[in-house]
Design a protein around this motif. Sequence first.
Motif, short mmCIF file in Angstrom:
data_model
loop_
_atom_site.label_atom_id
_atom_site.label_comp_id
_atom_site.label_asym_id
_atom_site.label_seq_id
_atom_site.Cartn_x
_atom_site.Cartn_y
_atom_site.Cartn_z
N GLY A 116 45.11 2.70 -26.55
CA GLY A 116 46.39 2.04 -26.36
C GLY A 116 47.60 2.76 -26.88
N ILE A 117 47.45 4.01 -27.34
CA ILE A 117 48.61 4.74 -27.84
C ILE A 117 49.29 5.53 -26.73
CG2 ILE A 117 47.61 4.93 -30.15
CD1 ILE A 117 47.15 7.95 -29.52
N ARG A 118 50.50 5.97 -26.98
CA ARG A 118 51.23 6.77 -26.00
C ARG A 118 50.68 8.19 -25.91
NH1 ARG A 118 57.57 6.28 -26.58
NH2 ARG A 118 57.35 7.51 -24.69
N ARG A 119 50.15 8.70 -26.99
CA ARG A 119 49.52 10.02 -27.13
C ARG A 119 50.52 11.14 -27.31
NH1 ARG A 119 45.25 13.35 -23.20
NH2 ARG A 119 45.63 15.36 -24.22
N PHE A 120 51.54 11.24 -26.47
CA PHE A 120 52.52 12.32 -26.55
C PHE A 120 53.82 11.81 -27.17
CE2 PHE A 120 49.91 13.20 -22.79
CZ PHE A 120 49.43 14.46 -23.11
N GLY A 121 54.45 12.67 -27.96
CA GLY A 121 55.75 12.34 -28.50
C GLY A 121 56.57 13.60 -28.69
N ASP A 122 57.88 13.47 -28.56
CA ASP A 122 58.74 14.63 -28.79
C ASP A 122 60.07 14.17 -29.36
OD1 ASP A 122 60.95 14.72 -26.45
OD2 ASP A 122 59.06 13.95 -25.65
N ALA A 123 60.73 15.07 -30.06
CA ALA A 123 62.00 14.73 -30.70
C ALA A 123 62.86 15.98 -30.84
CB ALA A 123 61.76 14.10 -32.06
N LEU A 124 64.15 15.78 -30.75
CA LEU A 124 65.13 16.82 -31.02
C LEU A 124 66.05 16.27 -32.09
CD1 LEU A 124 66.21 19.61 -30.05
CD2 LEU A 124 67.76 18.34 -28.55
N VAL A 125 65.98 16.87 -33.29
CA VAL A 125 66.65 16.28 -34.46
C VAL A 125 67.66 17.26 -35.06
CG1 VAL A 125 66.28 15.49 -36.82
CG2 VAL A 125 64.73 14.74 -35.01
N PRO A 146 52.04 2.07 -29.81
CA PRO A 146 51.29 1.37 -28.76
C PRO A 146 52.04 1.41 -27.43
CG PRO A 146 51.41 0.05 -30.77
CD PRO A 146 52.36 1.19 -30.95
N ASP A 147 51.30 1.63 -26.36
CA ASP A 147 51.84 1.60 -25.00
C ASP A 147 51.32 0.33 -24.33
OD1 ASP A 147 52.46 1.90 -22.33
OD2 ASP A 147 51.98 4.04 -22.28
N PRO A 148 52.19 -0.63 -24.02
CA PRO A 148 51.71 -1.90 -23.47
C PRO A 148 51.02 -1.77 -22.12
CG PRO A 148 54.11 -1.74 -23.37
CD PRO A 148 53.65 -0.60 -24.19
N ARG A 149 51.24 -0.65 -21.44
CA ARG A 149 50.60 -0.47 -20.13
C ARG A 149 49.26 0.26 -20.23
NH1 ARG A 149 54.45 2.57 -16.30
NH2 ARG A 149 52.83 1.98 -14.79
N GLU A 150 48.98 0.81 -21.42
CA GLU A 150 47.75 1.58 -21.61
C GLU A 150 46.64 0.66 -22.12
OE1 GLU A 150 45.12 3.76 -21.27
OE2 GLU A 150 46.85 5.13 -21.15
N THR A 151 45.59 0.50 -21.33
CA THR A 151 44.51 -0.41 -21.69
C THR A 151 43.30 0.28 -22.31
OG1 THR A 151 43.58 -0.25 -19.45
CG2 THR A 151 45.16 -2.04 -19.87
N GLY A 152 43.33 1.60 -22.34
CA GLY A 152 42.21 2.33 -22.92
C GLY A 152 42.69 3.54 -23.68
N VAL A 153 41.89 4.59 -23.66
CA VAL A 153 42.26 5.85 -24.31
C VAL A 153 43.02 6.70 -23.30
CG1 VAL A 153 41.38 7.95 -25.38
CG2 VAL A 153 40.28 5.76 -25.87
N PRO A 154 44.21 7.19 -23.63
CA PRO A 154 45.03 7.94 -22.68
C PRO A 154 44.52 9.36 -22.42
CG PRO A 154 46.15 7.85 -24.79
CD PRO A 154 44.91 7.00 -24.91
#
Length: 203
Positions: A88-97, A189-197
């Motif tokens: 249920g996680i998004r798995r990918f993340g990125d940031a410009l800080v 958490p990704d509300p659209r993800e029902t399993g492992v991404p």
Amino acid sequence: MNRTTRVDRETKESKVHVEVDLDGSGRSDIATGVGFFDHMLASFARHALVDLTVATDGDTHIDAHHTVEDTAIVLGRALHEALGDKQGIRRFGDALVPLDEALVQCAVDVSGRPYCVHVGEPDGQAYVVIGGGTGAAYPGSLTRHVFETLAFHAQVAVHVRVLSGRDPHHLVEAQFKAFARAFRDAVAPDPRETGVPSTKGTL
């Protein structure tokens, strides 16, 4: 979903205790004996919205290396354990800080495959010494090592790219903040993800 854990590790060089709550509010209680590193870990907790407790007793009478490295090992293990099966996680993340004149980009993949790419620090940053006083000073060379260690033990891919900067403190802090925001997005958490991404079904 309970995404909390505690991990302890003791060697002849250090004794480390870490508690993590991935769904916290950014509260932290950090004491490593390396003041600047405490500041960086508190910044990570605040901007990742991770509740974090770190207590390290290391051989800072020698230098900061073992203490910082061993803390990063245990923190990485704790992050990995707290993530569980990663459903249920998004798995990918990125940031410009930005941080004043410094600008850092970070991307994270909670892939189960440890990898770290760390580029762009100005020449000489590795030889800068930050802090000291009542605690051990923090050499700039440790920043890359921290991210490499976190990536390996958390089993995530981390890409850190320093795009600009001049002040040594800002250069390091912007990296920790960028990693925090990227990690926060990746484990959210990704509300659209029902399993492992993953097309493999496991991470």
